[in-house]
Structures are given as C-alpha cells and as structure tokens.
Design a protein around this motif. Structure first.
Motif, mmCIF file in Angstrom:
data_model
loop_
_atom_site.group_PDB
_atom_site.id
_atom_site.type_symbol
_atom_site.label_atom_id
_atom_site.label_comp_id
_atom_site.label_asym_id
_atom_site.label_seq_id
_atom_site.Cartn_x
_atom_site.Cartn_y
_atom_site.Cartn_z
ATOM 1 N N GLY A 34 0.829 -1.204 0.000
ATOM 2 C CA GLY A 34 0.000 0.000 0.000
ATOM 3 C C GLY A 34 0.858 1.246 0.000
ATOM 4 O O GLY A 34 2.075 1.194 0.220
ATOM 5 N N LEU B 9 -9.278 -1.382 -1.361
ATOM 6 C CA LEU B 9 -8.408 -0.649 -0.449
ATOM 7 C C LEU B 9 -7.384 -1.605 0.135
ATOM 8 O O LEU B 9 -7.569 -2.820 0.134
ATOM 9 C CB LEU B 9 -9.221 -0.045 0.712
ATOM 10 C CG LEU B 9 -10.332 0.942 0.367
ATOM 11 C CD1 LEU B 9 -11.050 1.355 1.647
ATOM 12 C CD2 LEU B 9 -9.776 2.156 -0.335
ATOM 13 N N LYS B 10 -6.303 -1.060 0.666
ATOM 14 C CA LYS B 10 -5.330 -1.843 1.423
ATOM 15 C C LYS B 10 -5.559 -1.544 2.908
ATOM 16 O O LYS B 10 -5.460 -0.400 3.344
ATOM 17 C CB LYS B 10 -3.896 -1.462 1.034
ATOM 18 C CG LYS B 10 -3.482 -1.897 -0.376
ATOM 19 C CD LYS B 10 -3.266 -3.389 -0.449
ATOM 20 C CE LYS B 10 -2.758 -3.828 -1.814
ATOM 21 N NZ LYS B 10 -1.360 -3.426 -2.052
ATOM 22 N N ARG C 168 -5.379 -6.535 0.831
ATOM 23 C CA ARG C 168 -6.251 -5.907 -0.148
ATOM 24 C C ARG C 168 -7.690 -6.356 0.073
ATOM 25 O O ARG C 168 -7.989 -7.551 0.087
ATOM 26 C CB ARG C 168 -5.796 -6.264 -1.569
ATOM 27 C CG ARG C 168 -6.577 -5.505 -2.629
ATOM 28 C CD ARG C 168 -5.914 -5.568 -3.967
ATOM 29 N NE ARG C 168 -5.800 -6.922 -4.470
ATOM 30 C CZ ARG C 168 -5.368 -7.206 -5.686
ATOM 31 N NH1 ARG C 168 -4.986 -6.248 -6.495
ATOM 32 N NH2 ARG C 168 -5.278 -8.453 -6.083
ATOM 33 N N GLU D 11 -10.376 4.996 2.446
ATOM 34 C CA GLU D 11 -9.039 5.032 1.886
ATOM 35 C C GLU D 11 -8.204 3.979 2.615
ATOM 36 O O GLU D 11 -8.695 3.337 3.537
ATOM 37 C CB GLU D 11 -8.399 6.421 2.025
ATOM 38 C CG GLU D 11 -8.418 6.991 3.421
ATOM 39 C CD GLU D 11 -9.679 7.803 3.704
ATOM 40 O OE1 GLU D 11 -10.376 8.174 2.739
ATOM 41 O OE2 GLU D 11 -9.964 8.040 4.886
ATOM 42 N N ASP D 12 -6.962 3.787 2.186
ATOM 43 C CA ASP D 12 -6.121 2.769 2.787
ATOM 44 C C ASP D 12 -6.073 2.911 4.306
ATOM 45 O O ASP D 12 -5.874 4.010 4.836
ATOM 46 C CB ASP D 12 -4.703 2.842 2.222
ATOM 47 C CG ASP D 12 -4.610 2.333 0.788
ATOM 48 O OD1 ASP D 12 -3.549 2.486 0.179
ATOM 49 O OD2 ASP D 12 -5.602 1.771 0.281
ATOM 50 N N ASP D 13 -6.259 1.769 4.999
ATOM 51 C CA ASP D 13 -6.233 1.678 6.458
ATOM 52 C C ASP D 13 -7.378 2.432 7.125
ATOM 53 O O ASP D 13 -7.335 2.691 8.329
ATOM 54 C CB ASP D 13 -4.893 2.171 7.035
ATOM 55 C CG ASP D 13 -3.751 1.209 6.742
ATOM 56 O OD1 ASP D 13 -2.596 1.644 6.851
ATOM 57 O OD2 ASP D 13 -4.021 0.055 6.398
#
Length: 455
Positions: free
Chosen positions: A242, A371-372, A377, A399-401
């Motif tokens: 990510g 998303l990661k 994933r 969003e990521d995390d």
C-alpha cells in the motif's frame, strides 16, 4: 549450503539439508498435480509443507489461518482440494489424516473435475484474509523469476537473516521467504508481533539483518520510537502493501540513513507474484512518495484511456507492467485450475500513475474499488456481497487503512464485529456508520461519491 541454517523456529535451528528432508517426507504423501488447501502460519511445519508440496508438483492453494468456517467451507466446495494442510489447532479434520509436528495433512475424499495445468504451482487470494473465492494462478517460473529479481535488487546474500513480520499466506510475506531461501539466507519464523518484547529479543539474538512491513507497520514503528532501538545487525528494511505516504516515506528514509540502514519502498500486486517496482535506497529521500522503477527483468509503462502509451512526463494514465513474474490469471472454482495463460506476461494494474522526468513512477489513484487495510487488499464490492449474505445492506468506501461501512439499520458495533470476522482484520480498521438512507440514483445504484459528502 546444505549445512547452513535455513530457519530458526521456537528455539530450533534447522539446516537446509534437514529442512529439505522434512519437506520431501511431507510432499511425498500427496499425489503430484493434486490441489492442497494450505492453511498457513509462520512456523517450520508450514514452511516445510510448502516446499514439500511444490517439490512434488502438487498445487498449493494458500489460506490465512484466520479464515472463518463459512469461508473455508465455500473454498472446499468451489475447489474440491484433495488435501488440507493445517495446524493441529485449526478447526478441520478428516477420517484420513497424518500428523507432522504441529500440523496435520488431511485427505478430503474430494475429487476435482479438472487437473491443474502443468505450469500451475501456487494460488494466492486476491483479497488478503477476506476468504474470497477469487485466486491468482501462479507458475513455477513466476515464483522463480520474481525471487531472482528481488535477490538482485536487494542484494540478498547467504549472510542475511530475515524475520517474519507478515503472514505466510500474503504475497509480500511469501516473497520474503522465497527470495531469502533462494539466496541461501536464513529465516526467523515467528508469530510474535512488533508489539511483543520477544520479537525484538529475537531480532537481536538471531542477528536479523532485515524485515518487511506494510504502511501500518511503519506507522506503529514510529509510535514505538524506532529511532531509539539498538539493532546493530539490521542492514535493510523494506515496505510494500500500500501507499506509505510521502511524509512517512521521507521520515523513515532519513531515519534509516542516519542509522546506516537501507530503506527500500516497493510496489507490487499478487497478480505479479509480488514485486513490480522499487525505490533504490540511494534515492529514497529524494523520491519519497514514489513507487520507483521497474524491478530487474520487468518493464513499466503508462497507457491512456484509448490504450495508447503515454510518453509525456507527469501525465496520468493506467500503470501497465510486463515481466516473467506476471501470473496466468484468475480462478474462482476448480475448473479454472486447468486454464492456461490468460495474461500473456502483461498486467494492467488498475492503478493510475504518472512518471517523472527521471523515470520514477508515482501512484495517483485507483481505477478499481479496493483498499489496502494493514497491507491486506480488501475488495469493497466483495465485502458488500458478504454482508448482504448476512442480511446487511451496506455501502463501503474510504481510503487505505480506513474503511467506512455505511448501513441503513442495525447495530454498528455488531456489524463492525461481523466485518472483522469476515475479513480476519482488527475491528479498529472499520468505521461503521448508521445513516437514514444510502444515496442511490434512479436505477437504484449506490452513488459512492455522495457517501463521501457524509464524512
């Protein structure tokens, strides 16, 4: 090399000779070209089973040890594997099984309608630990080519020692294992985390030279005051899984330079076995926020909406990768394991990127809905479908995390627990929000852009 230590595991130190003998003893218990559902842990038995099955040309189908019972049953039904390789503590057994240390090899009694393709070696899930039926089909050459490339650009040598910080079933974690074994290095196998004092005791006691981490790992290392840690053997650390973010990338690039440690940020996808690009340590500060250049043996390019190649710098388009580590394609059931190569060595990543004047690539967005989360994933559409099976109508974004789940009714805390159970990820990664009504257009489709207005 055969007398060198291959791995350390709970006080045991096992040589390459011993590891391969154990691996072959396990591998010979399965039929060549059979399918093994592999429940992975960071242990010696897991590693030896993996090597043994590959050496006997059985196909390894990875599953995380956190997989829930419903998802496991769905995989068994869809793929009909002849065997299950799992820890003794895992909730699966059969009438015909054999123990190997802390693991069991179980015969399922199932017979798949299709034999695996002759090139097929390994199947990895596309969505971390969410139990999705969609897998990536990887060949023996994919594994070898990617591991050789990683050994090349990281300069891995027999004197290196890597400690496991990521799940065995995760493509990034597995790539660390593959590349270090190929180089004749040693591994420290542990289920301990960076929050455990025993983890750092192992790093020092075993003279660990490297570890890998996802963005969440480095956020935690910053909180743990990594700059104060005395780790004299550490030679280099890597990051993938990510987007790290420019500020955190630059922070660790500078910090590691001060500690005489190489910091290498990388980019990859399971569909390319693991690695696609990397930022050389010598340019880590200068190129903070970039995913770097193509790995040795690979090639990157950018294409526009019409499929033409983008030549101009700082112009966004879809990132495309070509290389011998590109997988054969996907599978969603047993019949797909017999398929040939669908990708032909070319992977359209689904990521929007641009290239600077020095030839370094930067990700600027995504074309697909995933998303990661802590390096795993998560496909938002698949997660919504899983919740629908539980009777929960939801819309996912974020969003990521930081994944947000919007629902019209139900108890947010209960739904948060369900999402955590289905994904195998920590509840704190999910923000469940109760709203009056999900925004939809006249056709009844959810308007995801409108969801973000509610944040």
């Amino acid at each position: 090399m055969f007398d060198a230590i291959a791995y350390h595991d709970e006080g045991r130190s096992v040589t390459y000779k011993e590891m391969l003998e154990n691996a072959d003893r396990i591998g010979k218990r399965v039929e060549p070209r059979s399918l093994v559902l592999f429940v992975a842990t960071n242990t010696g038995e897991s590693l030896e089973g993996y090597l043994g099955f590959l050496r006997n040309r059985a196909v390894v189908m990875m599953a995380a040890s956190s997989i829930d019972a419903d998802s496991l049953e769905a995989l068994l039904e869809a793929y009909k594997p002849e065997y299950v390789w799992c820890p003794d503590s895992f909730g699966y057994s059969s009438d015909s099984e054999k123990s190997y240390g802390r693991y069991r090899l179980c015969e399922t009694g199932m017979t798949g309608e299709a034999k695996p393709h002759s090139d097929l070696a390994l199947m990895l899930t596309t969505s971390g630990s969410t139990g999705s039926r969609k897998y990536v089909r990887l060949t023996y050459e994919n594994i070898r080519a990617n591991a050789l490339s990683i050994v090349d650009y990281l300069g891995i040598s027999p004197g290196d020692c890597a400690i496991t910080t990521l799940p065995f079933s995760y493509s990034y974690g597995l790539s660390i294992i593959n590349s270090h074994l190929l180089a004749g290095s040693s591994l420290v196998l542990t289920e301990k985390t960076m929050f455990d004092r025993e983890f750092w005791d192992l790093v020092r006691a075993r003279s660990v030279t490297t570890f890998g981490g996802v963005p969440y790992t480095y956020s935690m290392l910053k909180r743990l005051r990594f700059e104060r840690m005395d780790l004299p053997s550490l030679r280099y650390v890597t990051q993938a899984g990510g987007r790290l973010g420019r500020d955190l990338h630059e922070h660790f690039a500078r910090l590691c330079a001060e500690k005489n440690i190489d910091f290498i940020a990388m980019y990859g996808q399971t569909e390319a076995t693991a690695r696609i690009a990397y930022v050389p340590a010598s340019r880590s500060v200068e190129k903070a926020g970039s995913v770097g250049i193509a790995i040795p043996g690979g090639e990157l390019s950018i294409r526009d909406e019409s499929g033409g190649e983008v030549e101009a710098p700082d112009t966004a388009g879809e990132l495309v990768y070509r290389g011998p580590n590109v997988s054969m394609g996907y599978a969603s059931s047993r019949i797909d394991v017999s398929r040939g190569d669908d990708f032909g060595g070319v992977l359209a990543t689904g990521d929007l990127a641009c290239r600077d004047e020095d030839g370094f690539y930067r990700i600027v967005g995504r074309m697909k809905r995933f998303l990661k989360i802590y390096g795993n994933r998560v496909n938002l559409d698949e997660l919504e479908s899983m919740l629908a099976v539980e009777g929960i109508v939801a819309a996912c974004s974020g969003e990521d995390d930081a994944l947000r789940v919007f629902v019209e009714d139900g108890d947010p805390k209960s739904i948060q627990s369900i999402v955590s159970e289905k994904t195998g990820l920590y509840k704190g990664a999910f923000d469940v929000r109760l709203i009056d009504a999900l925004p939809r257009n006249d056709a009844g489709k959810i308007q995801y852009s409108s969801l973000e207005d509610l944040c």
